[in-house]
Write a protein that holds these residues in place. Structure first.
Motif, PDB file in Angstrom:
ATOM      1  N   THR A  65      32.521  12.931  14.566  1.00  0.00           N
ATOM      2  CA  THR A  65      32.343  11.883  15.572  1.00  0.00           C
ATOM      3  C   THR A  65      33.665  11.573  16.277  1.00  0.00           C
ATOM      4  OG1 THR A  65      30.483  10.931  14.369  1.00  0.00           O
ATOM      5  CG2 THR A  65      31.620   9.482  15.916  1.00  0.00           C
ATOM      6  N   GLN A 105      25.211   8.515  16.826  1.00  0.00           N
ATOM      7  CA  GLN A 105      24.361   8.436  15.661  1.00  0.00           C
ATOM      8  C   GLN A 105      23.582   7.137  15.689  1.00  0.00           C
ATOM      9  OE1 GLN A 105      26.274   9.755  11.739  1.00  0.00           O
ATOM     10  NE2 GLN A 105      27.895   9.839  13.236  1.00  0.00           N
ATOM     11  N   ASP A 181      25.554  13.879  18.795  1.00  0.00           N
ATOM     12  CA  ASP A 181      26.241  13.621  17.531  1.00  0.00           C
ATOM     13  C   ASP A 181      25.212  13.362  16.433  1.00  0.00           C
ATOM     14  OD1 ASP A 181      28.223  13.226  15.707  1.00  0.00           O
ATOM     15  OD2 ASP A 181      28.796  11.228  16.432  1.00  0.00           O
ATOM     16  N   GLU A 182      25.025  14.355  15.604  1.00  0.00           N
ATOM     17  CA  GLU A 182      24.032  14.304  14.518  1.00  0.00           C
ATOM     18  C   GLU A 182      22.688  13.767  15.001  1.00  0.00           C
ATOM     19  OE1 GLU A 182      25.157  13.140  10.645  1.00  0.00           O
ATOM     20  OE2 GLU A 182      27.286  13.506  10.966  1.00  0.00           O
TER      21      GLU A 182
HETATM   22 MG   LIG Z   1      29.771  11.143  12.559  1.00  0.00          MG
END
Ligand SMILES: [Mg+2]
Ligand SMILES: Nc1ncnc2c1ncn2[C@@H]1O[C@H](COP(=O)(O)OP(=O)(O)O)[C@@H](O)[C@H]1O
Length: 345
Positions: A65, A105, A181-182
């Motif tokens: 991140t 996220q 991001d994820e």
């Molecule tokens: Mg992260």
């Protein structure tokens, strides 16, 4: 004190079809902690070609991140430099912001507003007319199966719905570069598959995607290239196939048509590969480590000269899980403290 983030570098604006979507060198970010300093990102280099999916694979806390936030101009690097389509993130943050979309996220949307209102706000912020924003909102709600929830406030949304709305919001104006991001951490398998389809569609339409993930199979499935990141450093990178073949050994599996030939086939294979073969008598299958794919032809010829017909044969490359284990010396299942809200439902 002013810190100079960027070394003087050529930042000629690029043609977004040919200039690397991302080019980063030596990115560093250190956070102050009570006990000292945490070098969250410790000299990351990345080159992402346009029109591809680049996977950044690493466990919780690896620095994914933080890296993304620097590339998206949300965080200033302590050292190193990064360009997005040829624009330096430190010197041309406005241009870079106009070229990227970011999903976090955690949804960066307003809890009290409904799904429709949230998307309308984003659309208007991005400069769409009221009419265009409304049309785009309808399309995105449809695409992410949120039509029924359109008028519910976000605070009543499940984790999966939030994630889908978050991704929808980042797609209001389709940016040439999307940071995901994820995007699927903690999602149920169905929503995850839906997300994968959406990512594939976006890429087929020309979007470049930088995808961070803790899931090896996700990187394997989606990414053209993968950087494995751990403790703020890229510890390996390449295509999924390169990563798999650079570490570990492929496995040969061979089943003779006549199961009674399995023992003899195992001897032949051992001789040619100079490896110990394993025989599974019930299945009549021979398994052996295979370091050199070019020996396959020799095996087949030798078996034929012994009149051993082959029913099934394959060479299995190591899984990315095994790759990660080999590189880091640690398994990747340290995800207990990450978002797992819907994983086991
Ligand atoms: Mg992260
Ligand atoms: N704003 C912050 N302040 C202090 N430490 C941070 C901050 N953001 C991240 N960290 C730390 O930096 C490291 C990397 O975090 P992060 O980039 O979020 O990793 P990942 O996304 O791979 O899980 C972790 O040790 C995390 O605790």
């Amino acid at each position: 004190m002013t810190t100079t983030v960027n070394q003087p570098a050529a930042t000629a604006p690029g043609d977004i079809r040919t200039t690397p979507a991302i080019e980063a060198h030596g990115l560093v970010k250190t956070f102050k902690t009570k006990s000292g300093e945490n070098r969250a990102v410790d000299g990351v280099d990345l080159v992402v070609q346009p029109g591809t999916v680049y996977g950044v694979l690493g466990p919780n806390g690896a620095g994914k991140t933080t890296t993304v936030r620097m590339l998206a101009t949300l965080l200033r690097p302590d050292a190193g430099r990064a360009e997005v389509f040829g624009y330096d993130v430190g010197r041309h943050p406005q241009v870079v912001r106009s070229l990227v979309g970011l999903t976090g996220q955690y949804a960066s949307v307003d809890e009290e507003l409904t799904a429709v209102q949230n998307l309308m706000v984003f659309g208007r912020l991005l400069g769409l007319s009221r009419k265009a924003a409304r049309a785009r909102t309808g399309e995105l709600l449809e695409e992410f199966s949120l039509t029924e929830a359109a008028d519910r406030p976000l605070k009543d949304f499940s984790g999966g719905m939030r994630r889908r709305l978050d991704l929808a919001a980042s797609l209001i104006a389709t940016p040439p570069l999307l940071f995901l991001d994820e995007p699927t951490t903690g999602l149920d398998p169905r929503t995850r598959a839906q997300m994968w389809d959406t990512i594939r569609r976006l890429v087929s339409e020309g979007t470049t995607v930088l995808l961070t993930t803790q899931y090896l199979d996700e990187a394997d499935q989606l990414a053209d290239r993968i950087a494995v990141i751990d403790h703020g450093r890229v510890i390996a990178d390449g295509t999924a196939d390169e990563l798999k073949s650079s570490i570990g050994t492929s496995t040969l599996q061979l089943t003779p048509t006549d199961r009674n030939h399995a023992a003899r086939a195992a001897e032949v294979i051992e001789q040619i590969l100079s490896e110990t073969a394993t025989l599974s008598p019930e299945a009549g299958r021979v398994t052996a480590p295979m370091r050199r794919a070019d020996l396959m032809a020799d095996i087949l010829l030798a078996l034929r000269s012994e009149n051993i017909a082959v029913e099934e044969m394959n060479v299995q490359k190591p899984t990315l899980d095994e790759v990660f284990l080999t590189i880091t010396g640690q398994p990747t299942d340290d995800q207990s403290d990450s978002t797992t809200e819907e994983v086991n439902r």
